[in-house]
Design an enzyme around this catalytic site. Structure first.
Site, PDB file in Angstrom:
ATOM      1  N   SER A 239      -2.056  -0.431  -9.189  1.00  0.00           N
ATOM      2  CA  SER A 239      -1.514   0.741  -9.872  1.00  0.00           C
ATOM      3  C   SER A 239       0.007   0.686  -9.821  1.00  0.00           C
ATOM      4  O   SER A 239       0.590   0.245  -8.828  1.00  0.00           O
ATOM      5  CB  SER A 239      -2.022   2.031  -9.227  1.00  0.00           C
ATOM      6  OG  SER A 239      -1.415   3.161  -9.826  1.00  0.00           O
ATOM      7  N   THR A 240       0.638   1.129 -10.889  1.00  0.00           N
ATOM      8  CA  THR A 240       2.097   1.227 -10.947  1.00  0.00           C
ATOM      9  C   THR A 240       2.469   2.625 -11.412  1.00  0.00           C
ATOM     10  O   THR A 240       1.777   3.229 -12.237  1.00  0.00           O
ATOM     11  CB  THR A 240       2.695   0.191 -11.917  1.00  0.00           C
ATOM     12  OG1 THR A 240       2.145   0.388 -13.220  1.00  0.00           O
ATOM     13  CG2 THR A 240       2.410  -1.223 -11.454  1.00  0.00           C
ATOM     14  N   GLU A 243       7.515   6.074  -9.187  1.00  0.00           N
ATOM     15  CA  GLU A 243       8.154   6.040  -7.883  1.00  0.00           C
ATOM     16  C   GLU A 243       7.610   4.981  -6.949  1.00  0.00           C
ATOM     17  O   GLU A 243       8.228   4.678  -5.923  1.00  0.00           O
ATOM     18  CB  GLU A 243       8.005   7.397  -7.200  1.00  0.00           C
ATOM     19  CG  GLU A 243       6.569   7.767  -6.918  1.00  0.00           C
ATOM     20  CD  GLU A 243       6.421   9.159  -6.333  1.00  0.00           C
ATOM     21  OE1 GLU A 243       5.514   9.361  -5.514  1.00  0.00           O
ATOM     22  OE2 GLU A 243       7.202  10.033  -6.726  1.00  0.00           O
ATOM     23  N   LYS A 268       0.994   1.291  -0.463  1.00  0.00           N
ATOM     24  CA  LYS A 268       1.878   2.000  -1.382  1.00  0.00           C
ATOM     25  C   LYS A 268       3.318   1.636  -1.063  1.00  0.00           C
ATOM     26  O   LYS A 268       3.830   1.985   0.006  1.00  0.00           O
ATOM     27  CB  LYS A 268       1.668   3.511  -1.279  1.00  0.00           C
ATOM     28  CG  LYS A 268       2.401   4.305  -2.359  1.00  0.00           C
ATOM     29  CD  LYS A 268       1.991   5.770  -2.359  1.00  0.00           C
ATOM     30  CE  LYS A 268       2.640   6.535  -3.507  1.00  0.00           C
ATOM     31  NZ  LYS A 268       2.237   7.945  -3.548  1.00  0.00           N
ATOM     32  N   ASP A 384       2.261  18.739  -7.569  1.00  0.00           N
ATOM     33  CA  ASP A 384       2.075  17.830  -8.710  1.00  0.00           C
ATOM     34  C   ASP A 384       0.583  17.620  -8.950  1.00  0.00           C
ATOM     35  O   ASP A 384       0.144  16.522  -9.263  1.00  0.00           O
ATOM     36  CB  ASP A 384       2.780  16.501  -8.452  1.00  0.00           C
ATOM     37  CG  ASP A 384       2.900  15.666  -9.731  1.00  0.00           C
ATOM     38  OD1 ASP A 384       2.786  16.246 -10.833  1.00  0.00           O
ATOM     39  OD2 ASP A 384       3.066  14.441  -9.632  1.00  0.00           O
TER      40      ASP A 384
END
Length: 495
Positions: A239-240, A243, A268, A384
């Site tokens: 995953s990209t 941040e 991460k 978020d």
């Protein structure tokens, strides 16, 4: 003969002239010196200090003797090298600065000077003197203006010390270099261009971390994790984001007893540039847990604090029983967590999975319960929360990406909570959940604040008023104590 008897001495008569003779005094003094210090003569005769009268039981004396001999051999070798290199050449070199002058070779203590007590250091080159404001020095024929070639040359040499430390200029003052204006300007331009080039290279390396997230320092930290056995292997990127970048890895063995590493881990890596953090510093600079440590002047520290913040938030959530990744270890800006998924396949996001009506309703009530737990037990607001940060795995919802989560006492905590409620309410209302509350009802259900307002504008105005009251209380009393008054008010403790 009796040792206690008086010695038989014969008095030698001498005249008054002999007693006052300087020649006789010098001879007597030499005799006494030769009788008292016979080893000095022996030391001067041979190349090495030898003799039966020398006390060799002292380690200091032996060390001094050996050092003197080594220094003499070294100086002799330098003289031979000088003679070999120079030969009959008109221009010769000298190794005088490299000679070993032992302190015990000095015959007179008067020649020794303590340079610390003198104002002038002979080993330090003199900097050029500045010309006065009138622009010249001297009178008559000996006048020297500021445009003199020698004066300008020495000034230019001294000005080279203002170049960047990476630009090596050498000891130009000591060699009394006289640089012309043309040469100095060329060197100055070259120094500035080299400084800009090095800055561009550093900036390019930093931007590569923003795109690929694995700079040399990050790569070294990952290598250490694998070499220590904590991780078995790192398979690849899964995953990209704006941040961070998330990698998949297989867990290894823990170095500490009692700590179990999951078989599959998610790494991460927070990006080491702040290109995507321009509008996100408000999540951490107003958080009282990190407020004293926040500094806009050190980007790498902000990134590490961002990773540390997510670790603390995940730990709170896990202690409350909320489904979320389990923290394994934090190394600077690298956070290792348990992997939500199976066989290198990550669990899908809630926006990408197609659920039945029953599962959709189940997911909604589960998220409502998690939001209440997060607010009341963990004392956190996700800030978020949306279908992009919720995963569907093993028939339940998992919360991820809590690095921006703040406490309700944050100056914008209630605003963040209202935004989360709007995202959740809109998603499940579009998903066909008839029981889904609107954002205002969901906000009251999660926070316990019975805010009654007919429209959204008045509702947000009351939220801002509550935040203002709480912020005034913090400034006046210096405590993180909530001033929200309601029946179901979550506990917010003093810090």
């Amino acid at each position: 003969q009796c040792p206690w008897g008086a010695p038989s001495t014969t008095s030698i008569s001498c005249s008054l002239a002999d007693v006052m003779s300087e020649q006789l005094a010098k001879e007597l003094q030499l005799e006494e010196e030769n009788a008292a210090f016979p080893e000095v003569v022996a030391a001067a005769e041979g190349p090495f200090i030898t003799g039966e009268n020398i006390d060799t039981s002292s380690d200091l004396m032996l060390a001094q003797m050996l050092q003197m001999e080594f220094d003499r051999e070294y100086d002799a070798q330098l003289r031979r090298e000088e003679k070999k290199i120079n030969g009959d050449s008109k221009v010769s070199i000298s190794f005088e600065n490299y000679r070993k002058v032992h302190p015990y070779d000095s015959d007179s203590s008067e020649d020794e000077v303590d340079w610390q007590d003198t104002r002038h250091d002979p080993y330090r080159a003199d900097k050029p003197t500045t010309t006065p404001r009138r622009g010249f020095i001297g009178k008559g024929k000996d006048i020297t203006t500021k445009h003199d070639e020698v004066v300008c040359g020495r000034k230019n040499t001294a000005r080279m010390e203002n170049f960047a430390p990476e630009f090596q200029v050498g000891d130009g003052i000591g060699m009394d270099l006289k640089l012309s204006n043309q040469v100095f300007n060329a060197l100055k331009q070259h120094a500035y261009s080299e400084e800009r080039r090095s800055a561009r290279l550093h900036e390019k390396k930093e931007h590569s971390t923003a795109e690929k997230a694995v700079d040399p320092k990050t790569r070294l930290l990952l290598y250490k994790m694998v070499n220590s056995g904590m991780l078995e292997t790192i398979t690849g990127c899964i995953s990209t984001g704006k941040e961070s970048v998330v990698f998949h890895a297989y867990g290894g063995k823990s170095a500490t007893e009692g700590k179990v590493i999951p078989p599959e881990c998610a790494i991460k890596v927070f990006k080491t540039t702040l290109n995507e953090f321009k509008n996100r510093d408000k999540y951490i600079k107003d958080d009282y847990r990190f407020k004293d440590r926040f500094s806009k002047l050190n980007p790498r520290k902000i990134i590490r604090m961002w990773a540390e913040k997510e670790m603390h938030n995940l730990t709170r959530m896990q202690n409350a029983g909320i489904p979320c990744p389990q923290v394994v270890i934090l190394k600077k800006h690298i956070l290792v967590m348990s992997f939500i998924g199976q066989d290198q396949v990550p669990a899908p996001k809630l926006k990408d999975v197609t659920l039945s009506n029953e599962d959709m309703k189940k997911a909604y009530y589960q998220i409502l319960n998690m939001m209440q737990q997060l607010y009341r037990e963990c004392n956190l607001v996700h800030a978020d929360l949306s279908e992009y940060n919720m995963l569907w795995h093993d028939g339940k919802v998992w919360l991820i990406d809590v690095s921006q989560s703040v406490e309700p006492t944050h100056p914008h905590g209630l605003e963040f909570l209202f935004r989360d409620c709007r995202n959740v309410s809109q998603f499940f209302q579009k998903g066909g959940v008839a029981e889904a509350l609107n954002e205002r009802e969901l906000f009251n259900a999660v926070s316990g604040l019975n805010i009654t307002a007919e429209n959204e504008v008045d509702f947000q105005a009351e939220i801002e008023a509550l935040e203002k009251m709480n912020e005034d209380h913090v400034q006046n009393h210096g405590k993180k104590l909530s001033t929200f008054s309601s029946d179901g008010d979550p506990p917010i403790y003093d810090e």
